[in-house]
Design a protein around this motif. Sequence first.
Motif, PDB file in Angstrom:
ATOM      1  N   ILE A 234       0.840  -1.200   0.000  1.00 27.67           N
ATOM      2  CA  ILE A 234       0.000   0.000   0.000  1.00 27.67           C
ATOM      3  C   ILE A 234       0.876   1.250   0.000  1.00 27.67           C
ATOM      4  N   ARG A 235       1.968   1.202   0.737  1.00 24.23           N
ATOM      5  CA  ARG A 235       2.867   2.363   0.794  1.00 24.23           C
ATOM      6  C   ARG A 235       3.447   2.693  -0.573  1.00 24.23           C
ATOM      7  N   THR A 236       3.977   1.690  -1.285  1.00 22.76           N
ATOM      8  CA  THR A 236       4.588   1.972  -2.583  1.00 22.76           C
ATOM      9  C   THR A 236       3.536   2.296  -3.645  1.00 22.76           C
ATOM     10  N   LEU A 237       2.352   1.696  -3.551  1.00 25.48           N
ATOM     11  CA  LEU A 237       1.277   2.065  -4.471  1.00 25.48           C
ATOM     12  C   LEU A 237       0.833   3.506  -4.231  1.00 25.48           C
ATOM     13  N   ALA A 238       0.751   3.907  -2.956  1.00 20.37           N
ATOM     14  CA  ALA A 238       0.385   5.285  -2.645  1.00 20.37           C
ATOM     15  C   ALA A 238       1.428   6.260  -3.178  1.00 20.37           C
ATOM     16  N   ASP A 239       2.699   5.891  -3.084  1.00 26.74           N
ATOM     17  CA  ASP A 239       3.757   6.723  -3.660  1.00 26.74           C
ATOM     18  C   ASP A 239       3.563   6.869  -5.168  1.00 26.74           C
ATOM     19  N   ALA A 240       3.238   5.758  -5.838  1.00 27.51           N
ATOM     20  CA  ALA A 240       3.055   5.776  -7.292  1.00 27.51           C
ATOM     21  C   ALA A 240       1.861   6.630  -7.693  1.00 27.51           C
ATOM     22  N   VAL A 241       0.758   6.511  -6.959  1.00 21.71           N
ATOM     23  CA  VAL A 241      -0.426   7.321  -7.271  1.00 21.71           C
ATOM     24  C   VAL A 241      -0.135   8.801  -7.034  1.00 21.71           C
ATOM     25  N   THR A 242       0.559   9.117  -5.960  1.00 26.37           N
ATOM     26  CA  THR A 242       0.925  10.509  -5.680  1.00 26.37           C
ATOM     27  C   THR A 242       1.773  11.078  -6.813  1.00 26.37           C
ATOM     28  N   SER A 243       2.728  10.287  -7.296  1.00 28.86           N
ATOM     29  CA  SER A 243       3.563  10.714  -8.417  1.00 28.86           C
ATOM     30  C   SER A 243       2.723  10.950  -9.669  1.00 28.86           C
ATOM     31  N   PHE A 244       1.764  10.055  -9.927  1.00 30.17           N
ATOM     32  CA  PHE A 244       0.870  10.201 -11.080  1.00 30.17           C
ATOM     33  C   PHE A 244       0.053  11.486 -10.968  1.00 30.17           C
ATOM     34  N   LEU A 245      -0.490  11.763  -9.804  1.00 29.32           N
ATOM     35  CA  LEU A 245      -1.308  12.965  -9.619  1.00 29.32           C
ATOM     36  C   LEU A 245      -0.472  14.225  -9.776  1.00 29.32           C
ATOM     37  N   ARG A 246       0.730  14.195  -9.253  1.00 25.01           N
ATOM     38  CA  ARG A 246       1.618  15.348  -9.398  1.00 25.01           C
ATOM     39  C   ARG A 246       1.980  15.562 -10.871  1.00 25.01           C
ATOM     40  N   GLN A 247       2.249  14.489 -11.578  1.00 28.16           N
ATOM     41  CA  GLN A 247       2.610  14.546 -12.999  1.00 28.16           C
ATOM     42  C   GLN A 247       1.483  15.168 -13.828  1.00 28.16           C
ATOM     43  N   HIS A 248       0.234  14.888 -13.468  1.00 28.50           N
ATOM     44  CA  HIS A 248      -0.912  15.376 -14.238  1.00 28.50           C
ATOM     45  C   HIS A 248      -1.585  16.582 -13.589  1.00 28.50           C
ATOM     46  N   ASP A 249      -0.911  17.212 -12.635  1.00 22.62           N
ATOM     47  CA  ASP A 249      -1.431  18.405 -11.964  1.00 22.62           C
ATOM     48  C   ASP A 249      -2.810  18.140 -11.354  1.00 22.62           C
ATOM     49  N   LEU A 250      -2.932  17.007 -10.643  1.00 21.90           N
ATOM     50  CA  LEU A 250      -4.201  16.593 -10.076  1.00 21.90           C
ATOM     51  C   LEU A 250      -4.165  16.455  -8.551  1.00 21.90           C
ATOM     52  N   LEU A 251      -3.133  16.968  -7.900  1.00 21.25           N
ATOM     53  CA  LEU A 251      -3.083  16.887  -6.444  1.00 21.25           C
ATOM     54  C   LEU A 251      -4.291  17.603  -5.848  1.00 21.25           C
ATOM     55  N   GLY A 252      -4.916  16.974  -4.867  1.00 22.17           N
ATOM     56  CA  GLY A 252      -6.124  17.523  -4.262  1.00 22.17           C
ATOM     57  C   GLY A 252      -7.402  17.008  -4.882  1.00 22.17           C
ATOM     58  N   ILE A 253      -7.288  16.073  -5.846  1.00 18.21           N
ATOM     59  CA  ILE A 253      -8.452  15.518  -6.533  1.00 18.21           C
ATOM     60  C   ILE A 253      -9.330  14.718  -5.575  1.00 18.21           C
ATOM     61  N   ASP A 254     -10.642  14.784  -5.763  1.00 20.61           N
ATOM     62  CA  ASP A 254     -11.544  13.894  -5.042  1.00 20.61           C
ATOM     63  C   ASP A 254     -11.277  12.461  -5.486  1.00 20.61           C
ATOM     64  N   ALA A 255     -11.396  11.495  -4.571  1.00 19.41           N
ATOM     65  CA  ALA A 255     -10.985  10.126  -4.885  1.00 19.41           C
ATOM     66  C   ALA A 255     -11.963   9.111  -4.310  1.00 19.41           C
ATOM     67  N   VAL A 256     -12.180   8.050  -5.093  1.00 23.58           N
ATOM     68  CA  VAL A 256     -13.010   6.923  -4.680  1.00 23.58           C
ATOM     69  C   VAL A 256     -12.196   5.654  -4.858  1.00 23.58           C
ATOM     70  N   GLY A 257     -12.208   4.787  -3.873  1.00 25.50           N
ATOM     71  CA  GLY A 257     -11.491   3.520  -3.969  1.00 25.50           C
ATOM     72  C   GLY A 257     -12.385   2.359  -3.614  1.00 25.50           C
ATOM     73  N   SER A 258     -12.068   1.203  -4.179  1.00 22.69           N
ATOM     74  CA  SER A 258     -12.815  -0.028  -3.930  1.00 22.69           C
ATOM     75  C   SER A 258     -11.862  -1.089  -3.404  1.00 22.69           C
ATOM     76  N   SER A 259     -12.189  -1.704  -2.251  1.00 20.90           N
ATOM     77  CA  SER A 259     -11.418  -2.816  -1.697  1.00 20.90           C
ATOM     78  C   SER A 259      -9.977  -2.382  -1.404  1.00 20.90           C
ATOM     79  N   MET A 260      -8.994  -2.946  -2.098  1.00 21.22           N
ATOM     80  CA  MET A 260      -7.623  -2.502  -1.923  1.00 21.22           C
ATOM     81  C   MET A 260      -7.495  -1.018  -2.263  1.00 21.22           C
ATOM     82  N   GLY A 261      -8.172  -0.585  -3.323  1.00 22.34           N
ATOM     83  CA  GLY A 261      -8.164   0.830  -3.683  1.00 22.34           C
ATOM     84  C   GLY A 261      -8.805   1.695  -2.617  1.00 22.34           C
TER      85      GLY A 261
END
Length: 303
Positions: free
Chosen positions: A60-87
């Motif tokens: 979960i830690r490394t996946l969270a790092d990857a998602v944070t990097s993706f959001l920063r790359q696409h200028d999406l930090l602060g986006i509303d988020a929905v997750g299912s199960s592991m997500g």
Amino acid sequence: MNMHYIRRGTGRPLLLLHGLGGSWRSWSPIFETLAAERDVIAVDLPGFGNTPPLSGDVSIRTLADAVTSFLRQHDLLGIDAVGSSMGARLVLELARRGGVVGAVVSLDPGGFWRGWEIPFFYASVAGSIRLIRALQPALPTLTRSPVSRTLLFAQFSARPWRIAPQVALDELRSFAAAPSFDELLYTLAYGERQQGAPAGSITEPLVIAWGRQDRVCLPRQAPRAVALFPGAHLHWFDACGHFPQWDAPQSTVRLILQVTGREQLPGASSEVTARSGVSNKVLIAAALAVVAGVAWLVSARRK
């Protein structure tokens, strides 16, 4: 991190994070409805769908790092988020970190099991994925039948016969093909436990929602999640299993739009044990029956 994603719609951006073994297609029952109201970005997490796995350890830690990097790359930090199960656990981790996501809806998050629930989760899901891999050649036929869909998805859905055949086929193929499935399953069960957030540290709306008939993340785990995230609102889906977007798509869309639209929510429910479904022994028997039923299907196909 370069992650494969699908983006449709206009309006305030909304991020969708799928569960273990899934892909962006896990959201197909509600994706277009949400895209009619919002700018929806549904990703394939690393090691799932069309996104390659991480090069190091998977957690979960490394996946969270990857998602944070993706959001920063696409200028999406602060986006509303929905997750299912592991997500769903992943969006809680992102909310806990602060500054990464906005309003959050966490649908039946994993990671809040204790004691016998841990081997129950691991063994039942591990058994299911082995059978699904063995059934790959027969899946197009099996997913067309309400009877076999019921056997294949009984652990995950309160109404498995109602799952659309294409949704069922996409999900099972994604489960079998995911290179990170086995490692992440073990890490989720036996790895680092989810940390919480101090009261008052999360200022955006946070809802943890649970299906009362969840046979993967048992309803008794819901108050543990809320205890770690004391600012969260607890929402229950009646007659619903592990994936509300499959069993109760309209109610799920309504909840997501309400929460991310910053609308007032009713008071949280505390009726956990009284209305959480069936007993632990019945849940275990049901999971074993599902595994036995799918094993019979494998045997019948091979004869």
